[in-house]
Design an enzyme around this catalytic site. Structure first.
Site, mmCIF file in Angstrom:
data_model
loop_
_atom_site.group_PDB
_atom_site.id
_atom_site.type_symbol
_atom_site.label_atom_id
_atom_site.label_comp_id
_atom_site.label_asym_id
_atom_site.label_seq_id
_atom_site.Cartn_x
_atom_site.Cartn_y
_atom_site.Cartn_z
ATOM 1 C CE LYS A 22 -21.401 -31.520 2.979
ATOM 2 N NZ LYS A 22 -22.451 -30.717 2.338
ATOM 3 C CG ASN A 23 -24.670 -30.742 5.512
ATOM 4 O OD1 ASN A 23 -23.815 -30.224 4.800
ATOM 5 N ND2 ASN A 23 -25.461 -31.708 5.096
ATOM 6 C CB CYS A 118 -26.424 -29.542 -7.396
ATOM 7 S SG CYS A 118 -27.534 -30.419 -6.312
ATOM 8 N NE ARG A 123 -30.420 -28.855 -3.070
ATOM 9 C CZ ARG A 123 -29.232 -29.223 -2.588
ATOM 10 N NH1 ARG A 123 -28.372 -29.812 -3.372
ATOM 11 N NH2 ARG A 123 -28.895 -28.944 -1.342
ATOM 12 C CG ASP A 308 -27.944 -35.606 3.131
ATOM 13 O OD1 ASP A 308 -27.580 -34.679 3.852
ATOM 14 O OD2 ASP A 308 -28.535 -35.437 2.052
ATOM 15 N NE ARG A 400 -19.659 -29.972 -2.720
ATOM 16 C CZ ARG A 400 -20.970 -29.879 -2.885
ATOM 17 N NH1 ARG A 400 -21.526 -30.404 -3.936
ATOM 18 N NH2 ARG A 400 -21.729 -29.265 -1.995
HETATM 19 C C1 EPZ Z 1 -29.576 -29.357 3.292
HETATM 20 O O1 EPZ Z 1 -29.773 -28.879 1.984
HETATM 21 C C2 EPZ Z 1 -28.293 -30.151 3.260
HETATM 22 N N1 EPZ Z 1 -27.193 -29.275 2.880
HETATM 23 C C3 EPZ Z 1 -28.440 -31.296 2.265
HETATM 24 O O2 EPZ Z 1 -27.251 -32.052 2.303
HETATM 25 C C4 EPZ Z 1 -29.593 -32.184 2.702
HETATM 26 O O3 EPZ Z 1 -29.768 -33.214 1.757
HETATM 27 C C5 EPZ Z 1 -30.871 -31.321 2.792
HETATM 28 O O4 EPZ Z 1 -30.644 -30.225 3.694
HETATM 29 C C6 EPZ Z 1 -32.067 -32.121 3.292
HETATM 30 O O5 EPZ Z 1 -31.790 -32.637 4.548
HETATM 31 C C7 EPZ Z 1 -26.624 -28.502 3.820
HETATM 32 O O6 EPZ Z 1 -27.029 -28.487 4.975
HETATM 33 C C8 EPZ Z 1 -25.475 -27.640 3.377
HETATM 34 P P1 EPZ Z 1 -33.707 -28.249 1.996
HETATM 35 P P2 EPZ Z 1 -30.917 -27.771 1.702
HETATM 36 O O7 EPZ Z 1 -33.841 -26.773 1.868
HETATM 37 O O8 EPZ Z 1 -31.003 -26.830 2.849
HETATM 38 C C9 EPZ Z 1 -36.856 -27.808 -1.510
HETATM 39 C C10 EPZ Z 1 -25.335 -33.005 1.454
HETATM 40 O O9 EPZ Z 1 -25.289 -34.070 0.875
HETATM 41 N N2 EPZ Z 1 -36.659 -26.356 -1.318
HETATM 42 O O10 EPZ Z 1 -34.102 -28.889 3.295
HETATM 43 O O11 EPZ Z 1 -30.704 -27.219 0.353
HETATM 44 C C11 EPZ Z 1 -35.593 -28.468 -2.029
HETATM 45 O O12 EPZ Z 1 -35.544 -28.389 -3.427
HETATM 46 C C12 EPZ Z 1 -26.437 -32.032 1.135
HETATM 47 O O13 EPZ Z 1 -24.577 -32.638 2.393
HETATM 48 C C13 EPZ Z 1 -37.511 -25.486 -1.989
HETATM 49 O O14 EPZ Z 1 -38.397 -25.904 -2.735
HETATM 50 O O15 EPZ Z 1 -32.217 -28.692 1.673
HETATM 51 C C14 EPZ Z 1 -35.754 -29.883 -1.547
HETATM 52 O O16 EPZ Z 1 -36.606 -30.572 -2.436
HETATM 53 C C15 EPZ Z 1 -27.170 -32.418 -0.129
HETATM 54 N N3 EPZ Z 1 -37.340 -24.148 -1.821
HETATM 55 C C16 EPZ Z 1 -36.471 -29.720 -0.209
HETATM 56 O O17 EPZ Z 1 -37.056 -28.426 -0.226
HETATM 57 C C17 EPZ Z 1 -36.383 -23.643 -0.983
HETATM 58 O O18 EPZ Z 1 -36.303 -22.405 -0.842
HETATM 59 C C18 EPZ Z 1 -35.557 -29.809 0.999
HETATM 60 O O19 EPZ Z 1 -34.487 -28.930 0.774
HETATM 61 C C19 EPZ Z 1 -35.531 -24.541 -0.311
HETATM 62 C C20 EPZ Z 1 -35.693 -25.896 -0.487
#
Ligand code: EPZ
Length: 419
Positions: A22-23, A118, A123, A308, A400
């Site tokens: 999915k990701n 969420c 996020r 995850d 999802r």
């Molecule tokens: C991706 O989310 C995945 N989703 C998530 O999977 C996964 O848990 C996550 O990466 C970490 O591996 C998809 O790929 C659709 P991040 P993403 O940006 O991109 C902070 C699932 O279960 N952050 O790497 O949103 C954020 O809050 C989902 O399939 C900022 O501060 O994750 C988090 O603490 C859940 N500012 C950390 O960075 C930003 O602009 C990592 O988030 C972006 C992120």
């Protein structure tokens, strides 16, 4: 609201086939805005994918899902493109924000709903916007929307991410695709799903090079011919079923349609706690773990242990002898499954972002509630090993991200049904 009812302690045997990721599919769907016509294969039929396809059609592409072939065909006729990603579609599927980079670099403007938080955290998308501004975008936030524009197109830049973000890396990659000159992205996320996106973009004509955590992209000419992409397997689904097999395999369980090289860190952790794994070229055979050993883990960006899989690992650690610790380093509130697991008898304490798990403990079935995608599947794992019956509410979270979960488990002799 649908529920899952699981009768615990049934031994599993047979084979599980892993679906596409999915990701990986979500950013590739966002990238299809840059193309003329693409065919994406091995797509998981899960809710987030349907929502993303709905978003692409809302924008004006012709995206169609051929369910029986797990394939999505997309045509972009460039007619009446609407560079808007509305709240109603982005609020349930946060990855909708990934269309921002594609729309901006190709149509020089975009209005995308802020994805909002969420269950697992606020996020934010500040890192996404930080990168787009570096490429010359003018960004405004108004009424819950990101208003972005680049009147003379985006311009290549050197961008060093202050912290590692999967989504921000993907959005920046997509935006850089048609930015003038060369873009260098530093301190990038390098998950296998990002490498799959890079493979797709290269197939689309992009000049992209990945070295360490640095990705360089120079202005690319898009191929107008139709391209086909086979999505990588879902390593998180794989990790989930590896844990189920280690807990309940009668003798052993085969998991296929995977590439074990990609999940080295997950395999090492499971071997460390005592799971016996035999690796083949495109499959692994998991034997039931005789005794499980405690371990201390912290979740990290790839190639570290993935956040995850944190909830799923916690379930198997309730069966390991001794005190295990899991520190959740990526999200601020990703222990929503803990109170539910405790209601099933697990002994878990949370102390400043660390879960302390005492094992082995006998789990007993209960009525529980899913709160987010990966937490809900940890309740399924707990239900499979618990005595008696477990009822899981709010399983729309599961739908999802897990394709045919009951079907795959039933095929391995689990007693699980949706009502
Ligand atoms: C991706 O989310 C995945 N989703 C998530 O999977 C996964 O848990 C996550 O990466 C970490 O591996 C998809 O790929 C659709 P991040 P993403 O940006 O991109 C902070 C699932 O279960 N952050 O790497 O949103 C954020 O809050 C989902 O399939 C900022 O501060 O994750 C988090 O603490 C859940 N500012 C950390 O960075 C930003 O602009 C990592 O988030 C972006 C992120």
């Amino acid at each position: 609201m649908q529920k899952l009812i699981i009768k615990g302690r049934r031994e599993l045997s047979g084979k599980i086939s892993i679906s596409g990721s999915k990701n990986a599919t979500l950013p590739i769907l966002a990238a299809s805005i840059l193309s003329n016509q693409v065919k994406i294969k091995n797509v998981p039929l899960v809710k987030d994918i349907f929502t993303m396809v709905e978003l692409l059609n809302f924008i004006g592409l012709k995206a169609k899902i051929i369910k029986k072939k797990n394939t999505i065909e997309i045509k972009n006729r460039e007619k009446n493109i609407n560079t808007l990603a509305p709240y109603k579609l982005v609020k349930t599927m946060r990855a909708g924000v990934l269309v921002l980079g594609s729309l901006l670099t190709k149509y020089r403007k975009a209005k995308v709903s802020l994805p909002g938080g969420c269950a697992i955290g606020t996020r934010p998308v500040d890192l996404h916007l930080f990168a787009l501004k570096k490429l010359g975008a003018k960004i405004k936030i108004k009424d819950g929307y990101i208003l972005a524009q680049a009147k003379n197109g985006l311009k290549g830049a050197v961008i060093k991410f202050p912290s590692i973000s999967v989504g921000a890396t993907e959005n920046a990659l997509l935006a850089a695709f048609k930015a003038k000159g060369k873009t260098i992205l530093k301190n990038c996320a390098i998950e296998p799903e990002i490498k799959d996106l890079i493979k797709f973009l290269k197939n689309l004509g992009a000049n992209i090079f990945l070295k360490g955590r640095t990705i360089s992209i120079s202005e690319s000419k898009i191929k107008t011919t139709k391209i086909t992409h086979h999505v990588i397997f879902d390593r998180i689904e794989l990790g989930t079923y590896m844990i189920a097999s280690a807990l309940l395999a009668k003798k052993n369980l085969t998991i296929d349609k995977i590439d074990p090289k990609i999940i080295k860190s997950e395999l090492n952790i499971l071997k460390k706690i005592g799971v016996q794994i035999e690796q083949k070229k495109n499959s692994i055979i998991i034997k039931r773990a005789k005794k499980l050993k405690k371990i201390n883990i912290l979740t990290k960006p790839y190639p570290g242990f993935p956040t995850d899989l944190q909830a799923q690992l916690m379930v198997i650690l309730t069966q390991a002898k001794g005190i295990s610790r899991i520190k959740e380093n990526i999200f601020e509130n990703r222990f929503m499954h803990v109170p539910e697991l405790k209601r099933m008898g697990a002994q878990i304490q949370i102390k400043d972002k660390t879960a302390i798990i005492k094992g082995p403990t006998k789990l007993t079935g209960a009525e529980v509630m899913a709160t987010d995608l990966r937490a809900s599947v940890s309740l399924v794992l707990a239900g499979l090993i618990a005595e008696n019956r477990t009822i899981i509410n709010r399983i729309y979270h599961l739908d999802r991200g897990y394709e045919f979960l009951e079907r795959k488990l039933k095929k391995c002799k689990a007693i699980i049904k949706r009502v």
